[in-house]
Write a protein that holds these residues in place. Structure first.
Motif, PDB file in Angstrom:
ATOM      1  N   UNK A   1     -43.775  -8.985  32.788  1.00  0.00           N
ATOM      2  CA  UNK A   1     -43.520 -10.366  32.393  1.00  0.00           C
ATOM      3  C   UNK A   1     -43.891 -10.575  30.925  1.00  0.00           C
ATOM      4  N   UNK A   2     -44.989  -9.975  30.511  1.00  0.00           N
ATOM      5  CA  UNK A   2     -45.432 -10.131  29.121  1.00  0.00           C
ATOM      6  C   UNK A   2     -44.444  -9.457  28.174  1.00  0.00           C
ATOM      7  N   UNK A   3     -44.068  -8.246  28.522  1.00  0.00           N
ATOM      8  CA  UNK A   3     -43.186  -7.492  27.625  1.00  0.00           C
ATOM      9  C   UNK A   3     -41.822  -8.152  27.498  1.00  0.00           C
ATOM     10  N   UNK A   4     -41.334  -8.708  28.613  1.00  0.00           N
ATOM     11  CA  UNK A   4     -40.009  -9.340  28.566  1.00  0.00           C
ATOM     12  C   UNK A   4     -40.010 -10.564  27.673  1.00  0.00           C
TER      13      UNK A   4
ATOM     14  N   UNK B   1     -53.801  -5.487  41.417  1.00  0.00           N
ATOM     15  CA  UNK B   1     -52.704  -4.813  42.113  1.00  0.00           C
ATOM     16  C   UNK B   1     -51.359  -5.119  41.452  1.00  0.00           C
ATOM     17  N   UNK B   2     -51.244  -6.324  40.904  1.00  0.00           N
ATOM     18  CA  UNK B   2     -49.963  -6.757  40.337  1.00  0.00           C
ATOM     19  C   UNK B   2     -49.895  -6.537  38.827  1.00  0.00           C
ATOM     20  N   UNK B   3     -50.762  -5.664  38.323  1.00  0.00           N
ATOM     21  CA  UNK B   3     -50.845  -5.505  36.875  1.00  0.00           C
ATOM     22  C   UNK B   3     -49.499  -5.204  36.232  1.00  0.00           C
TER      23      UNK B   3
ATOM     24  N   UNK C   1     -47.363   1.743  41.436  1.00  0.00           N
ATOM     25  CA  UNK C   1     -48.309   2.190  40.403  1.00  0.00           C
ATOM     26  C   UNK C   1     -49.624   1.403  40.470  1.00  0.00           C
ATOM     27  N   UNK C   2     -49.534   0.094  40.807  1.00  0.00           N
ATOM     28  CA  UNK C   2     -50.743  -0.724  40.931  1.00  0.00           C
ATOM     29  C   UNK C   2     -51.654  -0.170  42.029  1.00  0.00           C
ATOM     30  N   UNK C   3     -51.029   0.199  43.150  1.00  0.00           N
ATOM     31  CA  UNK C   3     -51.796   0.770  44.264  1.00  0.00           C
ATOM     32  C   UNK C   3     -52.515   2.053  43.848  1.00  0.00           C
ATOM     33  N   UNK C   4     -51.747   2.909  43.179  1.00  0.00           N
ATOM     34  CA  UNK C   4     -52.331   4.187  42.752  1.00  0.00           C
ATOM     35  C   UNK C   4     -53.534   3.926  41.853  1.00  0.00           C
ATOM     36  N   UNK C   5     -53.368   2.987  40.921  1.00  0.00           N
ATOM     37  CA  UNK C   5     -54.461   2.705  39.990  1.00  0.00           C
ATOM     38  C   UNK C   5     -55.683   2.163  40.724  1.00  0.00           C
ATOM     39  N   UNK C   6     -55.450   1.361  41.770  1.00  0.00           N
ATOM     40  CA  UNK C   6     -56.594   0.830  42.517  1.00  0.00           C
ATOM     41  C   UNK C   6     -57.343   1.955  43.217  1.00  0.00           C
TER      42      UNK C   6
END
Lengths: 304, 659
Positions: free
Chosen positions: A46-49, A38-40, A20-25
């Motif tokens: 990590x934030x949600x967990x 890319x690593x969004x 998904x990061x690639x697609x967004x880029x």
């Protein structure tokens, strides 16, 4: 059990959120923006967990169980999938039927969780999700049937991997099957032209709205399950097109990963150049997918 | 055999005792249900023993009728069909005891009498080895189930449903009468033992017999265009009766078809398999589409029976193709899948009807658009219902997946062969099963989502409460069996089908099935892994949330402050995309108009999906028959004297003719 495949499986589980990061880029590039890192998705997960959660008072255990079912089903489906050069962890005749139905199980619970909130907005998404996937499922299975017919194998590792037959005969079949699979990929992962993940709430009727009420670790699970699903369909597509290429396992793995990146790029390009179809036109797209798959089977018959 | 006969005797005793006690309905229920449960337990033991025994237990009794004999045989095919019968009959009896419980009425005694008799009739159908006995049991089944359907006969729609059902049953009987008379004539005996190999494949008679069987047994099983009675009778009957009728009774049609295959002299012609697959596809796809468009919960379930009969037929059809082309692998996988689905459907459809009955019991509602939020009010019923819904949608790890997997595997094996006569039907089965599976999942997502989840849409639904243990117990047992059979399928399929192989003509013994069973074993391993992984993830989630703030709020409503439960998606709106896509087939009618103008007045909108096959085929047919029969009214004027005269004249004519 093919333990060598544990490596690729771990890679898939770890690298799936990259797509998904690639697609967004790619989309950002076309729009002239810098775009998210890319690593969004990893940062998001990590934030949600680390967060707590808010639940709707309407919801029941179905809502809480659904993300876990989604991740478990997705991970197991990946275990059935061959990756570059190595057959799947488990390969047996008919394993692709299990794969399709595992995805069905994940979808069933996702849709139930959406209906569990009692929100008419999520009901809308649930209704469209089941309608489109009911039409996409035959296309997926018929495309796999075409590949099975061409390769003479009834397991994913065989029908997505081995060569056999001369290339000029096989190539049209592979292209047609790949076209069907690409349309299924776009539908199942709620991408343009079936659905637009950009317009977060107003128009997005499939995936984004189904997980609208999730928060914290549950949302992380749901997003991760969606990333696994994208990887899975991408892998099927890439193996369909490149499975017959010769080469050492290392080279094949490189081709496989390059293929996945290409799929992500292609999805990004499609999403940048096209608008979402009108909703009533989406079934027509899926009929086209079914027709492609059927044509592929026809070509396979000619060989046999 | 002793076990089987004592089961029948016990059931008959219960049938005799229940109406005697009708003045004390609670006692009548206790005796009727108790004898049904005990009889079912004995019968279950007999069926299990029958499956294990090498040679079937055979019994012939003298009887005083001029034709036929009382000849029953518990071979493996019979025992296999007895299994779901006694299993479901016992559980439904427990449920029925609780269902009648609070509102006991004098007619309950009669209902239990018919219930026990219905079990006896079906047990005799599955074991009879004489055509006269078989047809008598068939008629007994039709009459007793008719009596059960019209339990609440003070309602108009129930009487109408009963009438439709009675007519459909007797059309089935008439066709079967023709079938068995032709069979008996060519065999020269009424005993099934003399029928083996009597149908000369390739002769015109064989084809006629096959078509008669598909129509006659199909009218009972509810194949497409002959299914008209299902959506009428199932909603009208008390729920435990619907469960038994849908779970087992319609399978008598499947049993009849399979039994007929054992009478063949050789492999069936190619078009038999094609016909079975075509009928199966039609029933499966149209059944699930019609189900999708329903608002009435029990009517919806009735249409799913049509769909599942279609799936069974797809398995049998592939099996037939295998017999014709001499491919034991297809035969074994196809027939095993089809027959396993018979057992599976009995479990999950029985469970779903019992669940629908529990909902009806506590809310008084069958219309899904008035329900909602029941899972929070009926925890166990809801859990069992969700298991049943997943199983009927063919989702792993439940039992529906195992049988559909075998049918898929059979079709894919057929597809690989390159045998042009079989490749196209196989492809149709693959595409059809995928479509049916997707639509069934959509339909049950709708049922569960609208009925069990969300907020209650009416006050009745809001006041729902969990039903008594008599009702919950059987549902939980069935739900557990759905999971056990889903995971245990590989250990069950092998022995069961291998044992039946000897019964069905040309069906190869175990060996070709080994590949399918090996696949199923791996599937089971993976499904156990799925359950473990899900549990682990749930634990991880729990651990993550343990020390954090977890709060409850309203469902996010896009900033709108006054949402009501009536704004939720309804079953009609949920199904709308698929229904409108399949509009050319479904022909849903919409009445009323959408709100219009700046200050819209009140408006109502109502959708109704007619049963197109019945309206287009059956209705004109019946109108034609009625028109033809009208002149006969002059003969039938209701005076008994005249009827006696007719009988006398008829006897005289026969006497003169025979002289």
């Amino acid at each position: 059990m093919n333990t060598v495949a544990l490596g690729p499986l771990a890679l898939a589980l770890a690298a799936a959120p990259l797509l998904p990061g690639l697609i967004n880029r790619v989309k950002a590039f076309f729009a002239g923006r810098r775009g998210p890192p890319l690593f969004q998705l990893y940062y998001d997960l990590a934030k949600l967990l680390r967060k707590g959660a808010v639940y709707s008072r309407t919801t029941t255990w179905v809502f809480r169980a659904s993300p876990a079912v989604g991740v478990a089903a997705g991970a197991l489906a990946l275990a059935l999938l061959p990756s570059g050069g190595t057959p799947a962890l488990l390969a047996f005749p008919g394993d692709f039927v299990l794969l399709v139905y595992l995805l069905g199980l994940a979808r069933f619970f996702l849709v139930l969780a959406a209906l569990d909130t009692g929100s008419s907005f999520e009901g809308l998404g649930a209704s469209r999700e089941v309608a489109f996937s009911a039409l996409a499922e035959p296309a997926f299975l018929i495309a796999l049937a075409a590949l099975a017919r061409a390769s003479g194998s009834l397991s994913l590792s065989g029908l997505l991997g081995a060569g056999g037959g001369e290339l000029p005969v096989r190539l049209p079949l592979l292209l047609l099957a790949a076209a069907a699979l690409m349309l299924v990929l776009l539908t199942e992962n709620a991408r343009v032209p079936v659905d637009d993940p950009n317009t977060h709430l107003e128009l997005t009727m499939l995936h984004e709205v189904l997980v609208l009420d999730y928060s914290g670790p549950d949302l992380a699970f749901a997003l991760y399950a969606a990333a696994l699903k994208l990887w899975l369909f991408g892998a099927v597509l890439v193996r369909t097109l490149t499975g017959w290429l010769p080469g050492s396992p290392a080279l094949q793995t490189a081709i496989f990963l390059a293929g996945l990146v290409t799929v992500a790029l292609a999805v990004g390009v499609i999403e940048s150049c096209m608008a979402r179809l009108r909703l009533t036109r989406v079934p027509h797209l899926l009929i086209a997918a079914n027709a492609f798959a059927l044509l592929a089977v026809l070509l396979g018959m000619r060989q046999g | 055999m002793t076990l089987f006969l004592s089961a029948l005797a016990l059931l008959l005793c219960g049938a005799a005792a229940a109406p005697v006690l009708r003045r004390a309905p609670r006692w009548a229920s206790a005796v009727g249900a108790g004898s049904a449960v005990l009889g079912a337990l004995l019968g279950l033991a007999a069926a299990v023993r029958g499956l294990g025994a090498a040679a079937g237990a055979d019994l012939r009794l003298a009887w005083t009728l001029p034709m036929g004999s009382f000849h029953v045989l518990l071979d493996r095919l019979s025992s296999f069909f007895l299994l779901p019968l006694f299993l479901l009959a016992g559980l439904c009896a427990v449920y029925g005891y609780g269902y009648f419980g609070q509102h006991a009425r004098r007619r309950d005694g009669a209902s239990w009498c018919f219930y026990n008799l219905l079990i006896v009739a079906m047990a005799l159908i599955f074991t009879a080895r004489d055509l006269v006995l078989f047809l008598m049991a068939w008629e007994l089944m039709a009459l007793t189930s008719f009596a059960l359907v019209i339990h609440e006969r003070e309602h108009d729609d129930v009487r109408h449903a009963g009438w439709v059902y009675l007519v459909a049953s007797h059309i089935s009987l008439a066709l079967l009468l023709a079938l068995f008379l032709l069979l008996g004539r060519s065999a020269g005996t009424t005993d099934f033992d003399g029928f083996t190999g009597v149908i000369q494949v390739g002769s015109g008679l064989a084809d006629v017999l096959f078509v008669l069987a598909v129509l006659g047994f199909g009218a009972k099983a509810g194949f497409l265009t002959l299914h008209g009675w299902l959506p009428e009778a199932h909603p009208a009957a008390p729920s435990h009766v619907s469960a038994l009728m849908s779970g087992v009774m319609i399978k008598t049609g499947i049993y009849g078809l399979v039994r007929l295959l054992t009478f063949l002299s050789g492999p069936p012609p190619l078009w038999w398999g094609w016909l079975l697959i075509a009928v199966g596809l039609g029933s499966g796809v149209l059944g699930v589409l019609l189900a999708l468009a329903q608002h009435d919960l029990k009517r919806l379930l009735a249409y799913h029976s049509v769909e599942n009969m279609g799936i069974i037929l797809l398995g049998l059809g592939i099996g037939c193709l295998g017999l014709t082309t001499g491919r034991p692998l297809w035969t074994a996988l196809g027939l095993a899948g089809g027959l396993l689905h018979v057992l599976n459907h009995a479990l999950f459809k029985g469970l779903l009807f019992l669940g629908a009955g529990a909902v009806l019991h506590t809310t008084g509602l069958r219309n899904m658009d008035r329900l909602g939020g029941l899972l929070r009010r009926m925890r166990w019923t809801g859990l069992a219902f969700i298991v049943g819904a997943s199983a009927i949608s063919g989702l792993p790890p439940f039992n529906g997946f195992a049988s559909e997997f075998l049918i898929y595997l059979a079709s894919f094996q057929t597809l690989l062969s390159g045998d042009s006569a079989a490749v196209w039907p196989a492809l149709a089965v693959i595409g059809g099963l995928a479509l049916i599976g997707g639509l069934a999942a959509a339909c049950f997502a709708k049922v569960v989502g609208i009925v069990l989840l969300g907020e209650p849409r009416t006050a009745e639904a809001g006041q729902a409460h969990e039903v008594s243990a008599w009702l919950v117990g059987p549902m939980l047992v069935l739900a557990a069996l759905c999971l056990v059979l889903g995971l245990g399928a590989p250990w069950l399929v092998g022995p069961l089908t291998e044992r039946m192989a000897s019964e069905v003509a040309g069906w190869p013994a175990g060996h070709p099935l080994a590949a399918g069973i090996a696949s199923l074993r791996t599937v089971t391993g993976l499904l156990v892994a799925l359950l473990i992984l899900t549990a682990v993830l749930a634990v991880v989630r729990h651990a993550l949330l343990r020390k954090r703030r977890v709060s409850a709020a309203g469902t996010w409503d896009c900033g709108y402050l006054q949402p009501t439960a009536r704004m939720q998606y309804t079953s009609s709106s949920f199904a709308e995309p698929l229904v409108s896509f399949f509009q050319p087939v479904l022909r849903t009618r919409v009445e009323g108009a959408a709100p219009h103008g700046l200050f819209p007045g009140p408006s109502a909108r109502h959708t109704h999906t007619p049963d197109t096959p019945t309206e287009w085929l059956a209705a004109p047919l019946f109108r034609g028959v009625a028109r033809l029969a009208w002149p006969m009214r002059r003969l039938q004027q209701g005076r008994v004297q005249w009827y006696v005269l007719y009988i006398a004249i008829m006897l005289l004519v026969l006497l003169v003719w025979k002289l």
